[in-house]
Write a protein that holds these residues in place. Structure first.
Motif, short mmCIF file in Angstrom:
data_model
loop_
_atom_site.label_atom_id
_atom_site.label_comp_id
_atom_site.label_asym_id
_atom_site.label_seq_id
_atom_site.Cartn_x
_atom_site.Cartn_y
_atom_site.Cartn_z
N SER A 52 31.46 45.94 39.74
CA SER A 52 30.63 44.88 40.29
C SER A 52 30.54 44.97 41.81
O SER A 52 31.55 45.19 42.49
CB SER A 52 31.20 43.51 39.90
N ARG A 53 29.35 44.77 42.35
CA ARG A 53 29.19 44.71 43.80
C ARG A 53 29.65 43.35 44.33
O ARG A 53 29.79 43.17 45.52
CB ARG A 53 27.72 44.93 44.16
N LYS A 54 29.85 42.39 43.42
CA LYS A 54 30.29 41.04 43.79
C LYS A 54 31.73 40.79 43.32
O LYS A 54 32.11 39.66 43.11
CB LYS A 54 29.36 40.00 43.16
N TYR A 55 32.50 41.84 43.15
CA TYR A 55 33.87 41.72 42.65
C TYR A 55 34.62 40.64 43.40
O TYR A 55 34.51 40.57 44.61
CB TYR A 55 34.59 43.08 42.79
N PRO A 56 35.36 39.75 42.75
CA PRO A 56 35.82 39.82 41.37
C PRO A 56 34.85 39.23 40.35
O PRO A 56 35.12 39.24 39.16
CB PRO A 56 37.11 39.00 41.40
N TRP A 57 33.72 38.73 40.80
CA TRP A 57 32.74 38.14 39.88
C TRP A 57 31.92 39.24 39.22
O TRP A 57 31.54 40.22 39.86
CB TRP A 57 31.82 37.17 40.60
N CYS A 58 31.61 39.08 37.96
CA CYS A 58 30.82 40.07 37.22
C CYS A 58 29.35 39.95 37.60
O CYS A 58 28.80 38.85 37.66
CB CYS A 58 30.98 39.83 35.72
N ASP A 59 28.71 41.09 37.87
CA ASP A 59 27.26 41.10 38.12
C ASP A 59 26.54 41.94 37.06
O ASP A 59 25.44 42.40 37.28
CB ASP A 59 26.94 41.61 39.53
N THR A 60 27.16 42.15 35.93
CA THR A 60 26.67 42.90 34.75
C THR A 60 26.52 44.40 35.02
O THR A 60 25.85 45.08 34.27
CB THR A 60 25.35 42.32 34.18
N SER A 61 27.19 44.94 36.02
CA SER A 61 27.16 46.39 36.28
C SER A 61 27.71 47.17 35.10
O SER A 61 27.34 48.33 34.91
CB SER A 61 27.97 46.73 37.53
N HIS A 62 28.59 46.58 34.29
CA HIS A 62 29.17 47.27 33.14
C HIS A 62 28.10 47.68 32.14
O HIS A 62 28.30 48.61 31.37
CB HIS A 62 30.22 46.40 32.45
N ARG A 64 25.38 49.20 32.72
CA ARG A 64 24.82 50.50 33.08
C ARG A 64 25.78 51.65 32.80
O ARG A 64 25.42 52.80 32.92
CB ARG A 64 24.44 50.50 34.56
N ARG A 65 27.00 51.33 32.42
CA ARG A 65 28.01 52.35 32.15
C ARG A 65 27.74 53.02 30.80
O ARG A 65 27.43 52.37 29.82
CB ARG A 65 29.40 51.70 32.14
N THR A 66 27.84 54.34 30.75
CA THR A 66 27.67 55.08 29.51
C THR A 66 28.98 55.01 28.72
O THR A 66 30.04 55.33 29.27
CB THR A 66 27.35 56.57 29.79
N PRO A 67 28.91 54.62 27.45
CA PRO A 67 30.14 54.58 26.65
C PRO A 67 30.77 55.96 26.58
O PRO A 67 30.08 56.98 26.49
CB PRO A 67 29.65 54.12 25.28
N ALA A 68 32.10 56.03 26.61
CA ALA A 68 32.82 57.31 26.59
C ALA A 68 32.49 58.12 25.36
O ALA A 68 32.38 59.35 25.42
CB ALA A 68 34.32 57.05 26.67
#
Length: 74
Positions: A52-62, A64-68
């Protein structure tokens, strides 16, 4: 004997798969450098992936992450 109605209700924390940690607010979060940040929202999303660019708050960046598992198939 204490009255059950006088006891404070517990804070609800919800763990989500591949997403943020949801906490019933308001909350104060102590960061690793000792700073304290506060949110007065009724439900607070705490980032668990540290993207998150707003850490510790979630900004839904997760999202965009590709599952392993998908990365290994390619």
């Amino acid at each position: 004997m204490p009255n059950v109605d006088d006891e404070p209700s517990p804070t609800r924390v919800t763990l989500t798969r591949d997403g943020p940690i949801l906490i019933e607010g308001p909350v104060e979060v102590v960061l690793d450098d000792g700073r304290v940040v506060r949110s007065d929202r009724f439900v607070v999303a705490i980032c668990a992936c540290r993207r998150s660019r707003k850490y510790p708050w979630c900004d839904t960046s997760h999202r965009r992450r590709t599952p392993a598992s998908a990365a290994r198939k390619g």
